[in-house]
Design a protein around this motif. Structure first.
Motif, mmCIF file in Angstrom:
data_model
loop_
_atom_site.group_PDB
_atom_site.id
_atom_site.type_symbol
_atom_site.label_atom_id
_atom_site.label_comp_id
_atom_site.label_asym_id
_atom_site.label_seq_id
_atom_site.Cartn_x
_atom_site.Cartn_y
_atom_site.Cartn_z
ATOM 1 N N LYS A 1 0.820 -1.213 0.000
ATOM 2 C CA LYS A 1 0.000 0.000 0.000
ATOM 3 C C LYS A 1 0.851 1.260 0.000
ATOM 4 O O LYS A 1 0.653 2.172 -0.822
ATOM 5 C CB LYS A 1 -0.925 -0.010 1.212
ATOM 6 N N GLU A 2 1.814 1.339 0.911
ATOM 7 C CA GLU A 2 2.617 2.546 1.041
ATOM 8 C C GLU A 2 3.551 2.737 -0.159
ATOM 9 O O GLU A 2 3.699 3.858 -0.666
ATOM 10 C CB GLU A 2 3.422 2.485 2.343
ATOM 11 N N ASN A 3 4.163 1.650 -0.626
ATOM 12 C CA ASN A 3 5.088 1.774 -1.748
ATOM 13 C C ASN A 3 4.363 2.016 -3.062
ATOM 14 O O ASN A 3 4.880 2.711 -3.947
ATOM 15 C CB ASN A 3 5.977 0.534 -1.841
ATOM 16 N N ALA A 4 3.166 1.462 -3.207
ATOM 17 C CA ALA A 4 2.365 1.728 -4.403
ATOM 18 C C ALA A 4 2.009 3.217 -4.487
ATOM 19 O O ALA A 4 1.977 3.797 -5.582
ATOM 20 C CB ALA A 4 1.095 0.886 -4.395
ATOM 21 N N GLU A 5 1.757 3.829 -3.369
ATOM 22 C CA GLU A 5 1.467 5.266 -3.362
ATOM 23 C C GLU A 5 2.684 6.073 -3.796
ATOM 24 O O GLU A 5 2.561 7.039 -4.569
ATOM 25 C CB GLU A 5 1.024 5.696 -1.967
ATOM 26 N N ILE A 6 3.861 5.674 -3.331
ATOM 27 C CA ILE A 6 5.095 6.346 -3.754
ATOM 28 C C ILE A 6 5.279 6.214 -5.256
ATOM 29 O O ILE A 6 5.586 7.189 -5.963
ATOM 30 C CB ILE A 6 6.306 5.750 -3.003
ATOM 31 N N THR B 1 2.975 5.504 -7.593
ATOM 32 C CA THR B 1 1.907 6.197 -8.326
ATOM 33 C C THR B 1 2.176 7.695 -8.395
ATOM 34 O O THR B 1 2.020 8.321 -9.453
ATOM 35 C CB THR B 1 0.548 5.929 -7.664
ATOM 36 N N ASN B 2 2.588 8.273 -7.300
ATOM 37 C CA ASN B 2 2.900 9.710 -7.283
ATOM 38 C C ASN B 2 4.078 10.026 -8.192
ATOM 39 O O ASN B 2 4.104 11.068 -8.862
ATOM 40 C CB ASN B 2 3.201 10.164 -5.848
ATOM 41 N N GLN C 1 2.918 10.000 -11.877
ATOM 42 C CA GLN C 1 2.132 11.189 -12.222
ATOM 43 C C GLN C 1 3.004 12.390 -12.539
ATOM 44 O O GLN C 1 2.567 13.309 -13.246
ATOM 45 C CB GLN C 1 1.172 11.510 -11.080
ATOM 46 N N HIS D 1 -3.543 1.291 -14.002
ATOM 47 C CA HIS D 1 -3.783 0.655 -12.713
ATOM 48 C C HIS D 1 -3.089 -0.704 -12.641
ATOM 49 O O HIS D 1 -3.067 -1.461 -13.612
ATOM 50 C CB HIS D 1 -5.295 0.466 -12.509
ATOM 51 N N LYS E 1 11.826 1.380 1.520
ATOM 52 C CA LYS E 1 11.422 2.698 1.019
ATOM 53 C C LYS E 1 12.605 3.574 0.620
ATOM 54 O O LYS E 1 12.520 4.337 -0.346
ATOM 55 C CB LYS E 1 10.557 3.416 2.056
#
Length: 386
Positions: free
Chosen positions: A297-302, A304-305, A308, A317, A369
């Protein structure tokens, strides 16, 4: 018997050598992974240490291993291991679970035991290369069921209908797919099963990338089909590739007994220490999965950002698995790009051409991370100036 006779004639009577292509992704990693400073190539979730396993399970290393005799142990896997694996499925009894050396050992066992020259398989493509190239090396007619890049790498059922024939002995799938990340849904797999039934074909699914998500999008093939074969391991979702423990599971005793016979020719056991660790992890799977869900969850957010902000990177996705398959808008060969990236920055990716796909890379984002953030930063700078 026909297959074993062919091996004997080729290997001992001077026949032509059975040939197999080089394993693209494994050859790449063997050459480069130990020289990486920022390794973003791996397809597992940050590996557990023995100290972390001890903390998760509440068992000291002495309690885990101290009284364990280093004999062969349980050849097919301990009863505790079989029971723990069977509980991962709806339709599998412990006696229909066989321990293997990783999922690669399980895949090899299934292909070796069930296929003979004259058979045909339909293999999802691109996919884990083992699932198509081992049968081809056995003299099996291998037909490719290509994923559709225009449909987010999802295969077309109408195409499968065209590929299946009376000779089709097996359909080989990888769910979720390596390298594209494609996750085959329950309704889709039910359609595959119905087509397989028409020709009495097996459906072999390598399920090592079972997604770490809360939804019910994943279902094992053995819970849908009596001729379904699930291969899996503790390498990816459970973060212990180093113990080399996998398994093959069916819901049919007759199929399992075939595997038992051929398994005797491919391995003895996975090792008693490895079995002990596997049982400890499976008995504490809720803790292991909670840890790994948080990492994903946390690394996917990194990631994805980061995507972008990158004009030269396209990534749609991706499911909750340890890697993504972005497309890079660059000039030139993707492998050359990846080699130079490693040489100049220490960042390692897997070029898509190792899976016969251009302009994509497999990016393993479930490392620690610090490595992920620094690796992506260096990748950004390199893309900007490439």
């Amino acid at each position: 018997m026909q297959f074993l006779t062919m091996i004997f004639l080729n290997n001992f009577l001077g026949g032509d050598e059975m040939k197999i292509a080089g394993f693209g992704v494994e050859a790449w990693l063997n050459q480069y992974e130990k020289s990486a400073v920022y390794d973003l190539s791996q397809s597992t979730i940050e590996s557990l240490s023995l100290a972390e396993i001890s903390k998760l399970t509440g068992l000291t290393l002495s309690e885990l291993f101290g009284k364990q005799k280093l004999d062969y142990g349980w050849i097919e896997g301990s009863p505790a291991f079989k029971q723990a694996v069977a509980q991962l499925y709806q339709q599998v009894e412990p006696e229909n679970v066989l321990q293997t050396n990783g999922a690669t050992g399980a895949n090899y066992l299934a292909l070796y035991a069930l296929l003979e020259p004259g058979d045909q398989i339909v293999a999802e493509y691109p996919s884990y290369q083992q699932l198509s190239d081992i049968p081809k090396s056995f003299g099996i007619e291998t037909v490719y069921w290509r994923l559709d890049p225009q449909n987010n790498w999802y295969p077309d059922l109408n195409r499968l209908k065209q590929l299946i024939t009376a000779k089709t002995k097996m359909i080989c799938l990888n769910n979720a797919n390596n390298p594209t990340g494609t996750l085959l849904q329950r309704d889709f797999l039910n359609e595959v099963v119905e087509l397989a039934k028409q020709v009495n074909a097996y459906v072999l699914v390598d399920e090592v990338y079972q997604p770490l998500s809360a939804d019910a999008s994943f279902v094992s093939i053995v819970d849908l089909y009596e001729k379904g074969i699930s291969t899996n391991s503790l390498s990816k979702t459970y973060s212990v590739p180093g113990i080399r423990v996998g398994w093959i599971a069916t819901n049919d005793q007759k199929i399992t007994d075939i595997f038992r016979k051929y398994r005797d020719y491919t391995m003895i056991c996975a090792g008693v220490l490895n079995d002990t660790l596997a049982v400890a992890l499976l008995n504490n799977q809720a803790k292991v999965l909670a840890r790994n869900q948080q990492i994903v969850k946390e690394n996917a957010e990194i990631l994805t950002n980061w995507v972008q902000r990158e004009d030269k990177v396209e990534l749609k996705h991706f499911p909750a698995i340890p890697f993504a398959f972005p497309k890079f808008e660059i000039n030139g060969d993707i492998e050359t790009f990846c080699v130079k990236l490693l040489q100049e920055t220490g960042v390692l990716l897997v070029p898509g051409n190792r899976f016969a796909i251009l302009n994509h890379v497999r990016l393993g984002y479930c490392t620690d991370k610090a490595t992920l953030k620094k690796g992506l930063q260096l990748l950004s700078e390199y893309l900007l100036n490439y």
